[in-house]
Design a protein around this motif. Sequence first.
Motif, short mmCIF file in Angstrom:
data_model
loop_
_atom_site.label_atom_id
_atom_site.label_comp_id
_atom_site.label_asym_id
_atom_site.label_seq_id
_atom_site.Cartn_x
_atom_site.Cartn_y
_atom_site.Cartn_z
N CYS A 76 0.84 -1.21 0.00
CA CYS A 76 0.00 0.00 0.00
C CYS A 76 0.87 1.26 0.00
CB CYS A 76 -0.91 -0.02 1.23
SG CYS A 76 -1.95 1.44 1.41
N VAL A 77 1.93 1.27 0.79
CA VAL A 77 2.82 2.44 0.86
C VAL A 77 3.57 2.61 -0.45
CG1 VAL A 77 4.85 3.39 2.02
CG2 VAL A 77 3.04 2.30 3.37
N LEU A 78 4.04 1.49 -1.03
CA LEU A 78 4.79 1.58 -2.29
C LEU A 78 3.94 2.10 -3.45
CD1 LEU A 78 6.84 -1.75 -2.11
CD2 LEU A 78 7.70 0.60 -1.83
N LEU A 79 2.63 1.87 -3.39
CA LEU A 79 1.75 2.33 -4.46
C LEU A 79 1.21 3.74 -4.22
CD1 LEU A 79 -0.22 -0.97 -5.16
CD2 LEU A 79 1.46 0.13 -6.66
N GLY A 80 1.47 4.28 -3.03
CA GLY A 80 1.11 5.67 -2.80
C GLY A 80 -0.12 5.90 -1.95
N GLY A 81 -0.67 4.90 -1.31
CA GLY A 81 -1.80 5.11 -0.41
C GLY A 81 -2.90 4.08 -0.58
N PHE A 107 -9.28 -4.02 -8.94
CA PHE A 107 -8.43 -4.46 -7.83
C PHE A 107 -9.16 -4.30 -6.50
CE2 PHE A 107 -4.27 -4.31 -10.22
CZ PHE A 107 -3.92 -5.61 -9.90
N ALA A 108 -9.88 -3.19 -6.35
CA ALA A 108 -10.61 -2.96 -5.09
C ALA A 108 -11.64 -4.07 -4.87
CB ALA A 108 -11.29 -1.59 -5.12
N GLY A 109 -12.38 -4.38 -5.95
CA GLY A 109 -13.36 -5.46 -5.82
C GLY A 109 -12.72 -6.79 -5.50
N VAL A 122 -6.09 4.46 -1.56
CA VAL A 122 -6.89 4.55 -2.79
C VAL A 122 -6.11 4.07 -4.01
CG1 VAL A 122 -8.13 6.11 -4.33
CG2 VAL A 122 -8.35 6.37 -1.86
N PRO A 123 -4.89 4.55 -4.26
CA PRO A 123 -4.14 4.04 -5.43
C PRO A 123 -3.87 2.54 -5.38
CG PRO A 123 -3.15 6.07 -4.61
CD PRO A 123 -4.15 5.64 -3.58
N SER A 124 -3.75 2.00 -4.16
CA SER A 124 -3.47 0.56 -4.04
C SER A 124 -4.74 -0.27 -4.01
CB SER A 124 -2.67 0.30 -2.76
OG SER A 124 -3.45 0.58 -1.61
N SER A 125 -5.90 0.36 -4.21
CA SER A 125 -7.20 -0.35 -4.21
C SER A 125 -7.50 -1.02 -2.88
CB SER A 125 -7.24 -1.39 -5.34
OG SER A 125 -6.96 -0.80 -6.58
N GLY A 126 -7.02 -0.40 -1.78
CA GLY A 126 -7.32 -0.95 -0.45
C GLY A 126 -6.64 -2.28 -0.17
N GLN A 178 -0.13 5.60 -10.98
CA GLN A 178 -1.15 6.04 -11.93
C GLN A 178 -1.57 4.84 -12.79
OE1 GLN A 178 -2.46 9.13 -11.91
NE2 GLN A 178 -1.10 9.60 -10.16
N MET A 179 -2.57 4.14 -12.29
CA MET A 179 -3.08 2.99 -13.05
C MET A 179 -4.48 3.33 -13.55
SD MET A 179 -1.77 -0.45 -11.08
CE MET A 179 -2.39 0.01 -9.47
N PRO A 180 -4.95 2.67 -14.60
CA PRO A 180 -6.29 2.95 -15.14
C PRO A 180 -7.36 2.83 -14.05
CG PRO A 180 -5.08 1.51 -16.61
CD PRO A 180 -4.26 1.62 -15.37
#
Length: 408
Positions: free
Chosen positions: A100-105, A168-170, A107-111, A159-161
């Motif tokens: 999660c930290v490596l992806l920036g948070g 990913f979140a689902g 929301v960007p890491s889809s939880g 920055q992913m689509p």
Amino acid sequence: MTVAQRAFIAATRLGARPEDSAVDRLQRGLLVSVLVIVMGPCLAWGALYWLNGERVAALVPWTYIGLCLASLAILATTGAFRLVRSVQLTLILVLPMTLCVLLGGIVPSSGVVLWSFLAPVAAIAFDRPDRAWRWFAGFIGVLLLAIVLPPFVRPDPAQMPDAMVLAFAGLNIGAVGLLCFSLLAAFATERESAQRRVEELLLNVLPRGIVERLQTERGSIADHFDQASVLFADVVDFTPLSQRLPPREVVDMLDRLFTEFDALADALGVEKIKTIGDCYMAASGVPVSRADHAMAIARLALAMRGCVDQFRRADDGLPLRIRIGLNAGPVVAGVIGRRRFLYDLWGDAVNTASRMESHGIPNEIMLTRSMYELLADRFVCEPHGPIEVKGKGVVETWLLRGERPSGA
């Protein structure tokens, strides 16, 4: 047996030790199963991150796959289940937060930090529930880190689509929910099965009503019954008989005989109390009172005598004979002991029934007056005369011959 069941049994045997308990085998099987299941999604997650340019993030799930394989190897070779369990719970707690930290948070890491919640849930299944609270506190800690650290570690989030972030979140929510549900369902199912086995063992020692009371009541269990019937039966000349036969044959004979007695008692609703050596004790009217307690115990005595006759004929004339004594009266019943507990009876009625057996005649059923008066209308009883009983003096006795024909 299904493929899944065979796979789970194989998982329980990985790194098994002879001293392992049923709980140990269950926990090992669940842990191995989860590791095998999780490696698939981790491989896919890492591939998707790699394809979208997040090469460092992709290494996190792939690293976890390598650590899972190493854990399985350690478990298989050393059987160090506790070590593997601690390592796996730590990895499950820390790695999703790292990703999660490596992806920036969040929301960007889809939880993806939701995967850390598996640590306290897995602790319930793989360890003791009281220790799971530590892992839940750890989850709260990594959740806070997942909120606080990303701006300092990666100010520019991944920055992913949007469609991929949503997918990913689902997947994160669904996969974590499925694993949590599966773990708890499997643990609850196995625990229920273990509870049934424990209850079955208890029912082989204690009456059903007493087992239910032990599960709900605290303190000692003791009841007084104004009227109950007690039976004592003893194999005649068992000691010299046991000296002539091999030990295995002696045990086998008693086991077969008393198993038949147990079946007869169950069929007639009579409660087996205990066996002491070659002596068999049963009672009617406990732990639940019944008006026909005397008739039920009398029918059991007649059936037991018939059973011994069949055994004697079946065992090539083995000189197997039995003495049976019956008495009725007030008794006290309760559970004694804390480790190997026993449901037992006390009172003068119990002592007198024992005396009827010890003063009895081989292949006869001896009754006291109180028993005779309860049976005389329905059973044929023959006067045997008074006998001298230690501690009781002269006691009138009868011999039970059989049940009168219906309508007689």
